[in-house]
Every structure is written in C-alpha cells, then in structure tokens.
Design a protein around this motif. Structure first.
Motif, PDB file in Angstrom:
ATOM      1  N   THR A  77       0.840  -1.193   0.000  1.00  0.00           N
ATOM      2  CA  THR A  77       0.000   0.000   0.000  1.00  0.00           C
ATOM      3  C   THR A  77       0.878   1.246   0.000  1.00  0.00           C
ATOM      4  O   THR A  77       1.863   1.320   0.724  1.00  0.00           O
ATOM      5  N   VAL A  78       0.517   2.201  -0.811  1.00  0.00           N
ATOM      6  CA  VAL A  78       1.333   3.407  -0.926  1.00  0.00           C
ATOM      7  C   VAL A  78       0.896   4.420   0.129  1.00  0.00           C
ATOM      8  O   VAL A  78      -0.188   4.990   0.055  1.00  0.00           O
ATOM      9  N   SER A  79       1.746   4.634   1.121  1.00  0.00           N
ATOM     10  CA  SER A  79       1.429   5.596   2.170  1.00  0.00           C
ATOM     11  C   SER A  79       1.598   7.014   1.638  1.00  0.00           C
ATOM     12  O   SER A  79       2.153   7.233   0.566  1.00  0.00           O
ATOM     13  N   GLU A  80       1.106   7.964   2.434  1.00  0.00           N
ATOM     14  CA  GLU A  80       1.241   9.362   2.030  1.00  0.00           C
ATOM     15  C   GLU A  80       2.717   9.739   1.871  1.00  0.00           C
ATOM     16  O   GLU A  80       3.109  10.415   0.928  1.00  0.00           O
ATOM     17  N   ALA A  81       3.534   9.261   2.829  1.00  0.00           N
ATOM     18  CA  ALA A  81       4.966   9.569   2.755  1.00  0.00           C
ATOM     19  C   ALA A  81       5.569   9.016   1.472  1.00  0.00           C
ATOM     20  O   ALA A  81       6.362   9.663   0.792  1.00  0.00           O
ATOM     21  N   GLU A  82       5.170   7.804   1.142  1.00  0.00           N
ATOM     22  CA  GLU A  82       5.735   7.178  -0.046  1.00  0.00           C
ATOM     23  C   GLU A  82       5.269   7.894  -1.312  1.00  0.00           C
ATOM     24  O   GLU A  82       5.974   7.935  -2.316  1.00  0.00           O
ATOM     25  N   GLN A  83       4.062   8.438  -1.244  1.00  0.00           N
ATOM     26  CA  GLN A  83       3.510   9.144  -2.393  1.00  0.00           C
ATOM     27  C   GLN A  83       4.520  10.159  -2.935  1.00  0.00           C
ATOM     28  O   GLN A  83       4.700  10.288  -4.132  1.00  0.00           O
ATOM     29  N   ARG A  84       5.202  10.820  -2.013  1.00  0.00           N
ATOM     30  CA  ARG A  84       6.129  11.886  -2.429  1.00  0.00           C
ATOM     31  C   ARG A  84       7.332  11.362  -3.179  1.00  0.00           C
ATOM     32  O   ARG A  84       8.009  12.102  -3.857  1.00  0.00           O
ATOM     33  N   MET A  85       7.640  10.088  -2.983  1.00  0.00           N
ATOM     34  CA  MET A  85       8.819   9.591  -3.702  1.00  0.00           C
ATOM     35  C   MET A  85       8.437   8.584  -4.778  1.00  0.00           C
ATOM     36  O   MET A  85       9.259   7.842  -5.275  1.00  0.00           O
ATOM     37  N   LEU A  86       7.133   8.606  -5.139  1.00  0.00           N
ATOM     38  CA  LEU A  86       6.658   7.633  -6.097  1.00  0.00           C
ATOM     39  C   LEU A  86       7.275   7.873  -7.467  1.00  0.00           C
ATOM     40  O   LEU A  86       7.404   9.010  -7.927  1.00  0.00           O
ATOM     41  N   LEU A  87       7.602   6.812  -8.129  1.00  0.00           N
ATOM     42  CA  LEU A  87       8.176   6.913  -9.456  1.00  0.00           C
ATOM     43  C   LEU A  87       7.071   6.981 -10.493  1.00  0.00           C
ATOM     44  O   LEU A  87       5.951   6.554 -10.263  1.00  0.00           O
ATOM     45  N   ARG A  88       7.419   7.517 -11.643  1.00  0.00           N
ATOM     46  CA  ARG A  88       6.463   7.523 -12.742  1.00  0.00           C
ATOM     47  C   ARG A  88       6.171   6.101 -13.167  1.00  0.00           C
ATOM     48  O   ARG A  88       7.066   5.261 -13.242  1.00  0.00           O
ATOM     49  N   THR A  89       4.948   5.815 -13.492  1.00  0.00           N
ATOM     50  CA  THR A  89       4.592   4.485 -13.989  1.00  0.00           C
ATOM     51  C   THR A  89       5.435   4.149 -15.212  1.00  0.00           C
ATOM     52  O   THR A  89       5.549   4.953 -16.132  1.00  0.00           O
ATOM     53  N   GLY A  90       6.025   2.999 -15.196  1.00  0.00           N
ATOM     54  CA  GLY A  90       6.786   2.553 -16.355  1.00  0.00           C
ATOM     55  C   GLY A  90       8.219   3.036 -16.380  1.00  0.00           C
ATOM     56  O   GLY A  90       9.005   2.639 -17.238  1.00  0.00           O
ATOM     57  N   ALA A  91       8.584   3.890 -15.435  1.00  0.00           N
ATOM     58  CA  ALA A  91       9.953   4.393 -15.428  1.00  0.00           C
ATOM     59  C   ALA A  91      10.922   3.286 -15.050  1.00  0.00           C
ATOM     60  O   ALA A  91      10.634   2.448 -14.195  1.00  0.00           O
ATOM     61  N   VAL A  92      12.070   3.258 -15.691  1.00  0.00           N
ATOM     62  CA  VAL A  92      13.142   2.341 -15.324  1.00  0.00           C
ATOM     63  C   VAL A  92      14.283   3.194 -14.786  1.00  0.00           C
ATOM     64  O   VAL A  92      14.712   4.139 -15.451  1.00  0.00           O
TER      65      VAL A  92
END
Lengths: 303, 303, 303, 303, 303, 303
Positions: free
Chosen positions: C18-33
């Motif tokens: 589950t993506v927490s709020e904190a993690e949201q800020r460091m989320l990568l773009r979908t499909g990014a390598v």
C-alpha cells in the motif's frame, strides 16, 4: 540510439590512444601483465580460510577434514603468489632485467608459505585482544565474523610478511583492498606487535615507518602520521623514519593525531582529538588542553 | 612453476591445521554451519526491494504488480531468516542444547516479518529528513539512490529489529556490512528515533547503549561513544549504559565526540570537533573553546 | 521450515504494498526504469580502461592494439551513457514531458565523449601530484594501482563532466560509488584544478560549491563544508555558494575543517585538526591555537 | 512498454496457480525441496576430479598435492550427496514417512564413497578400450578430454552405483544430464562390464534391464531396447527384463536395433542398420538381409 | 549431517590418489597445465563475433565500429590461441622436449589469424547453401541465429584450420564442443568443400579421412564412416584413408550410411536409410532395395 | 607472448571487417539489436516455473505462495517478450517500416500471456502420457525432472503458440535451444495434439507442416519429414504441406522414417527402421519387409 559517426569515433580514439608526455612516465613495459586485483582477493580468501578454518568457507567446521582443506589452500596460496609476484617484478623493473624473475618469485612464495603459521598465531592474538576489550562481545566467533579490525589485521599481517620478503607492489595492493573494506589505512611496512586491536576503525591511518608494540589499542580516526618530510638534493622527499613509535600497552582514543618520529611511552593513554608532535613518557595520561566551554553562538547560526 | 615438495606442504598444512590453545577458545561446534554473509546480503536486497519497490530491482516501477513482487520478497525474507537464525543459534550456543532451535528460528523469522511495515515507515521518515535538510537534493528518489545515510538506516533498522527479537550474531553481521559500504558504524542495539539523518557519514560511530530521539541530524565523523568501562569482579568489562542520550531535534556537526552516559538536551546544536563528556541542557549551542589563532610555524615546516 | 500461512503473507504483503502518504512523495512515474548502478559501474570500468590503458584489463599492455581497445571502450561508454542518461531524465522529470528525451540523452553522451581526452589529461596530473608528494611511492604505476585518491579522482572528474553537461542523478550516483570505495566524499559539482592529491583520504568531505585551485593537497578527514544555510521564503535551504574557495598550492593536514564561503589564500598550509570559518591570506601557516598540555586525568579513568 | 493491467495479470495468475485435477497427481509434498540439478552437476565435477586428477581442475597436475585435493573432493562428494539423497527421498515418499530420512541418506552417501575406487577403476578401463579401438587416438589424455563416451561412462558408472544403493530419482537425473551432453541415453539400471566403448555415440539408447559383458563396443545410433511390454492386471506396463543381454567382446555397428530380452552371443559382430529381435549365437556375423540395389527413381524426384 | 570419520576419509582418499598401473599410462607430465575447455569456448565466441559481426555480441550492429571490434576480437583470438596451443604441445609431448614450444605456439597462432578471412568466406557459403535449400527460411539472419548446421561449420572450419597447422588436441576439443551442442560429429581432419549444408543434423557422423566436394547436402543421421580397419604389425589399427569421398553436388538423405573408402560420384542422390559400401557412379539415384510391405504382426504385439 | 605487429593486425581486421558481396545479403539494419538467446532462455525458465511450480525454482513447493510467484513470473514473461518480439520484427523487416513495432510487440506478448493456461494444460497431458507408457517411471515428478520429452514439449508448445501469433524468428530460436538440449528437432509450426510422448528422443525430426493427433507416441530417431520440394517459377522451394499427418493413437518405433504428405491412420503401429512414403490405413501394423538373415561376412571383416 544512433551510432557515433565513424570519423568522430576514430578521432576520439586516436586522441585518447596517443601517448602524451605525462603518460610516457607511467608507461608499462611492452607485454607486461599487471598483478591482478581479483587474484589477490582470491589469495586473501585462502589465507583467511587457513587462519580461520570453518569460518569462511560455508561448510561445516569439521576438524576431521581440516588437514585436507588446509593442504589445498596452502597450495593455492603458493601458486597464486608465484604468478603475482612475478608480475609484480615485471611491473616494477627497468626494461631488460627479466631473467631469473620466475625463480625468484617461486622462492619468495615458498618463503611466504613458511610464514603462514606465524601470521595465523598473530591474528589469533588480535582476536583475543578485541574480545577482552569490548564488552559487547559475546563470543570469539562473533569477533571473527563481524569486526573490521580482524579483517584488517588479516590483510596487514599478510601484506607485512610479503613486504619484508621484498615483494614489490603486491603488499600495497593488499593493504588498499583492506582499506576500501574497513576504512582503516595501514601501510604494509608498519611494524605491529601482537594482541593489537582497533575499535570501529574508520579513518585510522598508520604510516610507513610506524612501530607499534604489544597489546596496543586504537579507536576510530587515530592518525599515526608524518609531520613533515626531509627532501634530498634533487628535491624528492626522503624515505626516512618519520612516523611514531608506540610502546606496549598504549591506548589511543578516537581522532587523536600523533605525528612525526615521536615515542609514546608504554602504558600511556592518549585522549581523543588530541594532537601530539613530541615524545610522551611511559604511563602518561594525555587529554585536550582545556575544558570544553559552552557558548552561545554570537550570530545564532548553526555553528 | 615448480610444485611444492610433498613433505614441505604436508608439514606446513599439519602445522596450520593443529588446533592451538588460543584457537581452542574460538573453536566451532563440530558440524556447525556458520551464518552466511552472502545469504545476509541477499536478505538485505529483499528488504530493500520491499522498502523501496521499483528502485532496486531493475524493472519498471509498475504499481500494478507491486503486490506480487512484495509477496515473493517477503517469502524470501522469511525463508532466508529461518535458516540463518538457526545457524546463528548453533554458532552461539553451548554444546548440546540444539533441540528446538529450528522452531525458535522460524518463530523469530515470522515475528520479524510482522516488523517490516514499521521498518519501512521509519526508513521513509529518514528519506524525508535528508531531503528536507540538504539543499543539494532535487527529488526524493535521488536520496534513495545516492545517499549513504539511507543505505545505512535500512541496515540499521533491520538489524535493530532482529536485535530486539534476541537474534544472535546476525544483527552484528548486517551492521558490519553497512559499515563497510558507508563508513558509518552503528551498533545494532542503538535506539534511534524517526526522521534521522546523517550527512556524508564517513567515520560516524554510534555505540551500543546510545539512545537517539526524533529528528536528530549528524555530520561525518561524529562519535557517540563510551568514556570508559566498569569492570566486573572477574576483570571483564561490564555491559552497562555507557553511551550518550541525544534528545529530539539535536544537530551535531562534523567530528564532534560525545562520550559517556551524558544527555544532550533537545534542540541543542553541537559544533564541529568539540569533545563533550558531560550533560548539555536543552537548547544549548556548543562550539570549540577558543578562537583559532593564526601563527607562523616557528620552524617553517609544513605543520 | 514451515511455510508462512497464506493469509498472514497476503496481509503483510498488502500492508507493505500500500502506498502511504509519505511514499507518495517519492513515487516513481509508472513505467519508469531507474538508472542502473551496475551499468554505471561498467561505464566507469570503460572510462578507467581509456584513462589507464593496460592497467585494468588483465591483458598485456601492448601499445600496438591500444587504438582498437580504445575505440571499443569509447563506443561502450557512449552507448551505456545514452541509455542511462535517458533513464535519469525520466526519473527526474515531471509526468508528461517525455518527448525528446532520447535525442537529448544521445547528444549529451556524445558531448561527454569529447570530454574524455581532457578527463584523462587531468587524472594523469593527479597521478603525478601523488607521486611527487609521497616518499613511499616507488613508481607511477603503483600510484595508479593502489592509491584511493586516483580511483576517487577518476570518478570525480567523470562525474563533474557529466554534472556540467546537466545530466541528472547519474553524477551523484557515480560520486557515491567512489565514496563507498574510498571513504572520500566529493560532490560532483565541486570544481577541482589540476595536480590534485589526497593522502589516505578516509573521511574527506568536499561540498557542492567548493572551488579548488591547482596543486592542492589534502590529508584524511579534511572537511571543506558549509557553515550554515540560508533559507528561502518557503523555508527550504537555498542552494547558494556556501563552501570554501581553496587557492593554488594550498596544503591542508588531517581532520582540518574549513567551513563556509571562506577563501584560503594560495600557498597556505593549514595544520591538522584546526577549525576555520573565515578567510586566510595567501602564504599563511595555520595551526591549533595552543600547545597540547599533558595532564594526569583527575579521576584516573581511561580518558 | 505498458505494464499489464492489474486485473488481467491477477486473473491469469489465478488461473495458472489453480491446481487442476491433472496437476493434483504430480503435486509435491508441502515444504519439500527438490533435488537440485545444479548441485548434481557440482557433484559430478568432483567425481570427475577424483577419477581424472589434474585433467579437469585447471591446475597443474602435480602428484604431490593429489592427496589433499582428493580428500577435499571426497568430502564434497559426501556432503552434496547427503543433502540430495535426502531430498530425493522426500520427493518420492508418501506423505508422512519422514523420520529417519536424514540418517538413511548419510549412510547411503557414505556407502557411495566406498564405491569410488571401483568407479574410477572401471572408467579407466573404458578409456583404455577407446584408445585401443580408435586409430585417430594419439594419446590417452586426448581420450579423456574429448571423447563423449568417457563423459557418458563417468556419469553412468556413478548413476549405476547410486541406483544399486537404492537412491531414488537422482540416478535418473544424472543419466539425463549426460544424455543432454552426449546424445547417448543409458538407463542407470543397465549393467555394463569393463572396457566398454561407444564411438561417436549420438542416438545410442540402452534400456533399463540391459546386461552388457566386458569389452563390448557400440557405434552411434545403436538401440538396445524393449520390443513390447507386458501389462499387469491394472493395465500398467510391468517392469520385467525386456532388454537384450550382450555377451563379452560383441561389436555392434551404427544404427543397429536389438530389441527384447534376446541374447547376443560373445564375440559376435552385428552390422549397421540391422534389426534383431531374437537370439544370436556366439561368434555370429550379422548384416542386412539383401544387397543394396541401385535404382533410378521412377518419378525423378529427389528420393 | 555427520562428517565422515577422519580415518575413513583418509583411507578412501589414499586409495583414490594412488596411481594404478592403468592410470600410469595416462599420467600427465608434472607441472603440465591442460588446454582449458572454457578458454576454447571463449576463443570460439571471438571467432563467431568475427565471422558474424553484430549477430552474437548483444550490441547494435553498427558497421561504423566494426573495425574496432574486429581488431579486439582478433587480438583475443591470437592471445588465447598462443596459450592454449602451448598447453596442447606440453600435453602431448614426451617428457623433456619443451624448449621452443612457446615460440612455435605463437607462430601457429599467428598463422591461424591469417586463415580467418578464408574461414569467414567459407562459413558464409554454408549460410547461403542452407538458405537456398530450405523453404522454411525467411531470411539469411535467421539461418545464422537458429540453424545448428552453421554453429557446427563455424566450429569445424576453425578446427580444421588448426588441424592443418599441426596443432594437437585442440581441434578435437573444439569439434567435441560442437558435437555436444548440435549432435553432429565431424572429425577435424575431414575435408569439406564450400556451400556445405546439413539439415537437422542430429546423429550425423563424418569420419577422419572423409573428403567432401562443393555444394553437398546431408540430412540427419547420415554416417560417412569406416568399414573396417587395417592393423599394423603390433596390432594397432592403422590411420589410413578409410572414409568415403563425396563428390560435388551430392545429396544424402536421412540415416543413410556410407562406409569405407568408396566414392560417391558427383550429382548423385542417396536415399534415406540406405547402406552403401562400394562406389556409386556420378548422377546416380540410390534408394532402399525393396518396397516397404505392410504386414500384420503375427503375434499382435506392438512390433 | 609477443603481441602481433600493428600493421599485421590492422590489415587482418580490415580484411575481416570489409563487407563482401555474400555478406551484403545477410547484413543487418543499422542500429538493429538482435533477439537475445540469453533472454529467451530466461523467458523459458519463467514459463517452466509457471507450468511446474515448485519444481524448478529451488525453493519449497509451498502452494501458499504460488499465486505470488506466478504473478511475478507472468510479469517477467510479458516484459521479456515485449522486448524480444520487437527485436524480432526489427530483425526481419525491410528497412523503413518501424513505426508501430513496439505497440504490435506489446499486443502479441499480451496475447501470449492469455495462452499460458492452455500451454500448461497441454504439457501436463504430455507428462501423463509419458508416465502411463513407461514402466520405468515411479512417479509423475520424476517425469518432470528427468525426461527430455517434457523439456522438449515445454519449448515446442511455447514456440508453437508464438508461431501462431505471427511472431518472427523467436519461435525458431526457442525450438533450436530445445534441439540442442534434447536432440529432438521439432519445427515450431508443427501441430501436435494432447497426450504426446517421445521416448529417449535423440534424432527425432518433425517437419514444418506435420500434423499430429492425440495420444501419439514416438521413439528415438523417428523422422516425420518431407520427400521432396516443389519449386516456384523463380526456382525457390515452395512452402507447401509436405510432411505427414499422423492420426490419433499412432505409435512409431525407433528410426522409422515417414516422408511426404502421407496420412498414417489412427491406431496404427509403425515398426522400427521402416521407410514409409505413402498413406497407411487406420489400425495398420507396419514392419520391415523381410526377416533379418544371419550371414557370415564373406571377407571376414567387421561388417
């Protein structure tokens, strides 16, 4: 991806492949093969397996088969050394003088093998020294598996034995591999007595002409360094004794710097962060000159 | 290369394979298999993959498949731990007491798995702390990929969870692997609050009984160490609280040393290179005692 | 080993995925390598092979075939960079702006290739600087093989060239790989002149806006750092010049700290362990304020 | 690349992870770990090193250290076998009967070790048989290094010894590894005398109940197979003697097929491409029934 | 797992390490290092990269940089060969005659390099032959990537060139590596013209003294073998011409056997499964002697 | 080893790097990257893990975590296929038509994923067919681990699914990898029903337009091939139906050859070594035309 144009690539390659005047000074002999860092790592793995049988080879620690494993490890130690020492001589010698290198390398490798029992004995004293000094230690095996000091001394005592045999380059390469792993930088020429220990270790520097007695203990960040150099008539720094002599049973706390050919008398304790450039008599207790003063920063900044 | 003579090789091997009195003390139990450093590295890679999905596994960071990857990683974490914890107990126990080790190891491994979400939460606070403090940071992802502090805290928070579960040896081995990578040496028993950050980090030492609050920041070379030991009646150092307590929102600049069971009050700032061995009240600003004086060296030498 | 119950595993995996709020800020773009640390290590091996042909590739150092090896290495350098720079841009950019990334990456990779001869020239000056200053050096080749300073500068001069081209993330990753190997932490943005050398090196920190002239030498533990930050109106630290300027021919001894945008005048010598936060005129000799005093510890303790 | 939609992926995974009725029949015991093909390859490398010391380990063939290498190899052979045999039993047994598997596996592994000298003796007779029959052989070493027959017999004689000890699954896996390498398919149960040789070998098949005497030679494509099966009352084929008996000193040329429990008398020669389904008396010479006739193809086609 | 008792292990190791009379005959020279199968695989990878640039090296097939890659590959081919040919001579020679081996090996390796363009030309004719004969081929590249015939001929034409130079052992080892991969067994001495093709290939055997013209095509299972041997006065088989001569443009269908020094005239077609032991005039069409008859099996069995 | 002279090396490299007229025909598009054999091997490992969970991944076969592993494997299968199919199209297409390749590849990869459950179902019928026919089989798991037929069918059913989707080159590469491992050569286009089995298998060839019903069994060396080709107006062989149709429940014994577009009626048994080029009615029993005759060889030779 578009490939680079041929002309551009060819031009860059030619520019890079041209031997500049600066490069000329470090040019290798034609046909020379350098000592291999990978082979020296394998060499150290065999030394480690001989010193700590059962610890590092992922098998059961049966003493029944120890003799066989030791025999194979010793043969590997010998044969890797034969090749690498020969490469080391080729690497360092002037053009021309190649005859006899192979025989010399074999002879030095054989002499190193005879040093292995003493290297093992010394490193085991270091394990014991760590275990006695650190209240966090629960058993000797834990010291072997997880103290960087032991990894460092395994390398140093090996490198030092090779250094004393006159083997070129290779002691230095072994020392640097340990430095990269542990953050402890001991010159292979440094003389270190038995029951030596370093706690934590990162940032420790022990210079080339340092002499350390028995049962000495260092903490992280300690420098046993040179104060300055004397230069010869051609302006090159001279390789004279220029690092400290540390006598038996001295303890030196973190980040202390002891510089120059000074003598720290036996049973002394050197406090952290001090800076020493002259002799200290036996039994001394040295600490920073003044007490630490609390002050508000005038400008309210972070420092 | 001439092979070594059989007798010479046999003699050396026998000499090395003989168990000396010193070695006796670190002898392993017959048949014991030690915890494997390589397996612990794999273990940490799975922990890393769970904490930072998409960052470290060279695949696209699709959130669609995150659940599957996490499930597999958690299973691997569990099964590696089962084996390694069992080895750790065999390694540390007295001869004899083996029954029940396997069940105990499985149970501890399962309890570790339940700690994973909290470990992840804490490490993410560390990422945030770094990002907020360093003006050179351009995005959070860069912190994950290139700040040694994050690599260190990933290892420490994992090792600390294992330490609190009573797992032997393995927390120390994990801590030492991080130390070798980052130059930061944190004992697995040290208690560290959330939003912790270390800048640069090389040479930082945090001792076994250290307690650190929330939002604390350290710079390179900081020592949170012991001043001295108390010895028990048999002359062995006692494992008592002997490292500092650092309260919330303290910043400690480079190469400062704080030694002994002293308390640094919340919201204090400790300047670089200072040496502190007693309590500091909240809100303090501490710096070196005197101003730096420029002097010509009397002897014109390099120092 | 009993497998984990399905429900337990599923629950843990869902909690972790589950993506927490904190993690949201460091989320990568979908499909990014993400940029690959392993590929960047291969990249540096090719740079190393180009700068020191014959040293690092386990083959004989025939100058006859140098052109071919250089050509292949340059092509590899280029093609790895094309891919990794593109990944770096995807990693850092806002959602959306993807068109043109590939062409931009190729163009920057090509421009980096044109910098290679200058990078090589500069690193060779560093080799020469080390060889001239250290009396323990017996030949230039030994410097290349076993001095961490050279490994560090190879990485820094490469990372700095990429930094100046505007390549994101990757310079920092290269710098951190060197930091892990050598214990020397140089920000890729730091400007460093020719004939630069560092002895031992562990613990050296050189900050982002540092400017260093020619023929400067540092010892281990030296910090060229920031004193404090200025904050912008939103409370974020501002990325202004805040690290020292070190002029030509300055030597700085071990564990000295120079903090803030101060200028150390040319031909100065800064002693070990000093703490400097203001300008120093050319030709200065700076050392610790007072002499070290020997004192008995009042309490007879170890410190 | 666009990631797969979560629902699609989840649906496919569920469909694949569901255990169908067909799969039910091949379901593994919960918690079982299968014999490892990779470990069995390592096992065969140690057997090979023991049978042909100096040939396959890339080191000099010093007889001085042969004893050490052999001791280590034998220990490895034993410890790999202990684990893999235990896995084999778990793999094959009914649910439940697990106690005692480990002790049984150790005992069988130890008995295999006592068979090693005989396995070595037999394989050396095969080397000699090849060398005596093939005029293209220039020395015995060449046979060891480059004849698939020797690789095959090393595997078969090992697999057969394990088969006779009652080890499950593993003999078959070893046989199949050899089959993949050489194209020769010998069932581990087949009994083969000494001085056995196969030339070229691709396509040779030797069935489960085959019995072969001494000094027999086969060429490529020979089948020693079953003619048909007898079925038991439940319709399952019965495992009775159904493959040929080949007596001493028989030679069988390429692509001949001998099927059923027939006996080929000693000193017979069977020509290429023949098809034999009944006994052949000693000393026979068998060839195809009629001469080959040249004919123009009626239709002028390629056949 | 209980370790093996020392005495048991020692006894087994001694029994295995003792050199039997049989083993005496295949004993290696003291200190000899055998040709390395792994190095010969690397050698073949470089040959493959030279013959099919862009196909086998996982990079883009830029013709711009082909020259650089080819230069490096040729150097590798040369240097691997120098070492392996020298090992091959040591392996095969009588004790004593060692001087000059190194110079001879270098000279043969250099001569092999001059053969590379012709090897490349010939293998390309084989690619063309396959492409022209097989209607399932959609482009030439597919032939290179997925036809075992091409893999085989790459090895054979290389092994044959080495054979003609008088290199010992190594051609045979290369041939056997191809045999293991493709199931096609061609002796390195066999002479094969241009535009040669084999379809499917498994089971094909081509003997030592076979001579094959241009544009010949074989199918799977074809044997070009010896009929019998002549023996010399000491009873050893003589190495005389004893395999077929196949003239230009002959096609031989699956599983046909042609045995002895017979001549198959140009433009002939040999049908599947036939057995030929005498000359066949040019332009012949050969098929099985009689028609296939359908019969009920008398016993109703499966055959 | 003396390095090769520059001129000699340069000359050879230029000669090899020059594109001959023959090579022109197989030249790759500039910038094309070929399908990777290594990636296709990884692809097949994931397919294998999906079809036989618990067998091939060296972990315990817990059904609890099967869903997670399957999800990850399916994602890997999809993402490898996306890349490799795109490469396959670039490899095969005319210069120019590149747009849309990536979207097409993704779409085909997704469609392949939907075929996985059916591929799994079919391969499990093959396992069952082997287990039912071979009396040497003791359990189903043994069939999975050690029968080349299953390895072959796993590859064929995968390659055939890709073939039917119109994927270029890759089906052929997968088929050839299986051929190298098993000696069984099945064209990816061949249609094969359920419950298919091959015993031993070496030398089996099944051609492009073959159609095989359900519950068919083959033995080693069976050829289902073409008799001859028809040529189009430009002299190229035409890709028409030219291989046999084998109806349900047919058994074909070893080394039989069935050639041309003939039909073998259901429930027939074809004996070993026969050669069939016309239709066979249902329920037939076919064997060799005449009895095998024993003859003394006229010349007393070995044949």
């Amino acid at each position: 991806m578009m490939p680079l144009p041929t002309d551009f690539l060819l031009g860059t390659a030619q520019s890079l492949a041209t031997v500049s005047e600066a490069e000329q000074r470090m040019l290798l002999r034609t046909g020379a093969v350098l000592p291999s860092p990978e082979e020296l790592q394998r060499f150290m793995q065999f030394v480690r397996a001989v010193v700590f049988p059962g610890f590092y080879d992922q098998r059961t620690s049966s003493s029944d088969t120890r003799l066989f494993h030791t025999g194979v490890a010793v043969e590997q130690i010998y044969s890797i050394l034969c090749r690498q020492i020969a490469r080391g001589f080729v690497f360092c010698r002037e053009q021309g003088a190649e005859s006899g290198i192979s025989a010399l390398a074999n002879s030095l490798a054989e002499r190193f093998v005879t040093e292995l029992p003493e290297i093992k004995r010394l490193v085991l004293t270091d394990v014991e020294a760590v275990a006695l000094r650190d209240p966090a230690v629960s058993n000797y095996g834990e010291v072997v598996l997880s103290y960087p000091c032991i990894m460092e001394m395994l390398h140093h005592r090996t490198a030092h034995a090779l250094y004393r045999l006159g083997v070129p380059v290779i002691p230095r390469m072994i020392a640097e591999q340990a430095h990269s792993l542990t953050g402890i930088d001991i010159h292979p020429a440094a003389q270190i007595g038995e029951y030596f220990s370093i706690d934590h270790g990162t940032g420790v520097v022990i210079g080339e002409t340092t002499v350390i007695g028995n049962r000495v203990m260092l903490y992280q960040g300690v420098t046993l360094g040179a104060k300055n150099f004397q230069y010869d008539s051609e302006g090159r720094p001279m390789d004279l004794p220029r690092h400290p002599v540390i006598e038996d049973r001295v303890t030196i706390y973190s980040n202390a710097s002891i510089l120059g050919r000074v003598r720290i008398g036996h049973d002394s304790v050197i406090g952290g962060n001090v800076w020493i450039t002259r002799d200290v008599p036996p039994g001394s207790r040295i600490t920073q000159s003044g007490p630490v003063v609390e002050r508000e920063f005038a400008d309210g900044s972070g420092i």
